[in-house]
Design an enzyme around this catalytic site. Structure first.
Site, PDB file in Angstrom:
ATOM      1  N   LYS A 173      32.381  32.541  39.538  1.00 22.13           N
ATOM      2  CA  LYS A 173      31.130  32.484  38.773  1.00 22.13           C
ATOM      3  C   LYS A 173      29.996  31.718  39.467  1.00 22.13           C
ATOM      4  O   LYS A 173      29.324  32.274  40.322  1.00 22.13           O
ATOM      5  CB  LYS A 173      31.412  31.948  37.362  1.00 22.13           C
TER       6      LYS A 173
ATOM      7  N   TYR B 256      42.705  32.118  29.964  1.00 22.91           N
ATOM      8  CA  TYR B 256      42.588  33.383  30.690  1.00 22.91           C
ATOM      9  C   TYR B 256      42.351  33.078  32.159  1.00 22.91           C
ATOM     10  O   TYR B 256      41.516  32.241  32.498  1.00 22.91           O
ATOM     11  CB  TYR B 256      41.424  34.203  30.128  1.00 22.91           C
TER      12      TYR B 256
ATOM     13  N   ASP C  71      42.202  25.916  36.887  1.00 25.85           N
ATOM     14  CA  ASP C  71      41.374  27.114  36.997  1.00 25.85           C
ATOM     15  C   ASP C  71      39.986  26.759  36.480  1.00 25.85           C
ATOM     16  O   ASP C  71      39.754  26.670  35.283  1.00 25.85           O
ATOM     17  CB  ASP C  71      41.993  28.270  36.193  1.00 25.85           C
TER      18      ASP C  71
HETATM   19  N1  PMP Z   1      39.598  32.299  35.272  1.00 21.17           N
HETATM   20  C1  PMP Z   1      38.742  31.952  34.291  1.00 21.17           C
HETATM   21  C2  PMP Z   1      38.844  30.599  33.681  1.00 21.17           C
HETATM   22  C3  PMP Z   1      37.785  32.866  33.844  1.00 21.17           C
HETATM   23  O1  PMP Z   1      36.945  32.505  32.860  1.00 21.17           O
HETATM   24  C4  PMP Z   1      37.713  34.147  34.457  1.00 21.17           C
HETATM   25  C5  PMP Z   1      36.699  35.187  34.017  1.00 21.17           C
HETATM   26  N2  PMP Z   1      36.129  35.030  32.792  1.00 21.17           N
HETATM   27  C6  PMP Z   1      38.618  34.448  35.464  1.00 21.17           C
HETATM   28  C7  PMP Z   1      39.537  33.499  35.855  1.00 21.17           C
HETATM   29  C8  PMP Z   1      38.590  35.780  36.146  1.00 21.17           C
HETATM   30  O2  PMP Z   1      37.480  35.888  36.969  1.00 21.17           O
HETATM   31  P1  PMP Z   1      36.927  37.326  37.384  1.00 21.17           P
HETATM   32  O3  PMP Z   1      36.454  37.989  36.130  1.00 21.17           O
HETATM   33  O4  PMP Z   1      35.830  37.018  38.361  1.00 21.17           O
HETATM   34  O5  PMP Z   1      38.054  38.053  38.026  1.00 21.17           O
END
Ligand code: PMP
Length: 425
Positions: free
Chosen positions: A265, A142, A237
């Site tokens: 995060k 994701y 990512d």
């Molecule tokens: N990339 C990863 C690996 C994630 O875990 C998340 C959120 N869980 C995101 C992108 C998206 O981040 P955000 O919710 O701050 O938009």
């Protein structure tokens, strides 16, 4: 009727589904969410004054626990000086330098407001740099709700994916290829067929959004070699794994350097932040140095940078990250024993302080494996633990996190509860 139930009913009249982000709705476990009122260290308290040991930690950011004094004070001081300026501040340099000081390959960074913004922008940059349109992603990873990345793709390597959401143009979906995780052969095939069109491959080097999955020996290096050979960029990512699996992320843990990284995060310490970075050569394609446009009214916000600087500074102290990881290891070891005694088959994964307990008798190496987990058992476990005051993410396919506030005593309390819950199976 509990206060949380009353609030949830009220919320549903004004907020879609009562929430501002779908995972919070507890749908996967067939119940309603509690409403948080405060957090302190390893615990979160709800509107009915129940206190839970928190293994969700705002979905990862709170690696120092709730309301850590250092973060609290930094944000307070920043707020006293003004919440936003929209012109440069020194704190942006400090946070950028801090990030780059730990992640070796980064020469330049751009701060944004969320993980989604970071991945969306990194992909635009990769397309701008390579002048190619296709993106290769990994099934079950994701990357936020970016149009071209919300592709589900259960149908194997190199076939066109299907969108998981209506509202995404078919042409976007067609520009996204997907492969299973831990499968280098599938990546080779995709590149053999369409390598000259692939701008980048994006993945979570340590996936945390299909539960946590461990990269097999040589997988990440293999991706590095293949993408390089075809002139495509490799994007890690690390919105979730960044500053959690190591201060230097996957590059430090596995010795493989991508071309671009996305972060979020932890680098915001609980405030809205994202970032992406890479070599100066690639990053210079970004506006205002280069032609690829990306901007943000609140990017590099003073409150967020203050929280981020405080968090990363505290984390960098000797032994801190190791202690947070050790808490997760203690929890995992205890849960493993308890499940074994109860005769319930589980498969556990952990990298740093990210972990997952799959109710699955087989090893989980990719999305396909993860989806055959026993979600009924998970749901029973989730509710049993919540009733006893221990809050895990309300889905089998999420990561669990520990923080610096998760002491041995706290972990052992959770294990006591788990013993009771497994005894009810
Ligand atoms: N990339 C990863 C690996 C994630 O875990 C998340 C959120 N869980 C995101 C992108 C998206 O981040 P955000 O919710 O701050 O938009």
């Amino acid at each position: 009727q509990s206060n949380s139930t009353e609030l949830f009913n009220k919320a549903q009249n004004i907020l879609v589904g009562g929430v501002n982000s779908p995972v919070r709705a507890f749908k996967a476990v067939g119940s309603n969410p509690f409403f948080a009122t405060s957090g302190q260290g390893a615990t979160v308290t709800d509107a009915d004054n129940n206190t839970y040991t928190d293994y969700v930690l705002s979905w990862g950011p709170l690696i120092l626990g709730h309301a850590h004094p250092v973060v609290h004070d930094a944000v307070h001081t920043a707020l006293d000086n003004g919440a936003s300026f929209g012109i440069p501040t020194e704190a942006e340099i400090t946070l950028g330098e801090l990030i780059a000081s730990h992640i070796n390959f980064i020469e330049k960074v751009r701060l944004v407001n969320s993980g989604t913004e970071a991945t969306m922008s990194a992909i635009r940059l990769a397309r701008g740099v390579t002048k190619r349109d296709l993106v290769l992603k990994v099934e079950g990873c994701y990357h936020g709700h970016v149009d071209s990345l919300l592709v589900n793709a259960g149908s194997g390597p190199t076939t066109f994916g299907t969108p998981t959401s209506p509202g995404i143009p078919t042409s976007f979906v067609e520009s996204t290829l997907t492969v299973p995780y831990n499968d280098l052969e599938a990546v080779r095939e995709a590149f053999t067929e369409r390598g000259h069109e692939i701008s980048c491959m994006i993945l979570e080097p340590v996936p945390g959004n299909m539960g946590v999955i461990v990269p097999e020996e040589g997988y990440l290096q293999g991706l590095r070699d293949i993408t390089k050979e075809h002139g495509s960029l490799l994007i890690f990512d690390e919105v979730m794994s960044g500053f959690r699996i190591a201060m230097g992320g996957a590059e430090e843990r596995y010795g493989v350097s991508p071309d671009l990284i996305t972060l979020g995060k932890v680098i915001g310490g609980g405030l809205p932040v994202g970032a992406y970075g890479g070599s100066a050569e690639i990053m210079q394609y970004l506006s205002p140095e280069g032609p690829v446009y990306q901007a943000g009214t609140l990017s590099g916000n003073p409150l967020a940078t203050a929280a981020g600087i405080a968090t990363l500074t505290e984390l960098a102290k000797p032994g801190v990250l190791q202690r947070i990881e050790a808490a997760q290891t203690r929890l995992g070891a205890g849960l493993g024993e308890i499940a074994k005694e109860a005769g319930i088959p589980i498969y556990q994964t952990q990298v740093g302080s990210m972990a997952c307990m799959f109710f699955n008798e087989n090893p989980v190496k990719n999305y396909q494996d993860a989806t055959i987990s026993n979600t009924e058992r998970f749901t029973k476990y989730f509710h049993g633990m919540l009733e006893r005051g221990h809050y895990f993410a309300p889905s089998q396919y999420e990561a669990g996190f520990t923080s610096i506030a998760h002491t041995d005593e706290i972990i052992d309390g959770t294990l006591e509860a788990a013993k009771e819950v497994f005894a009810t199976f």
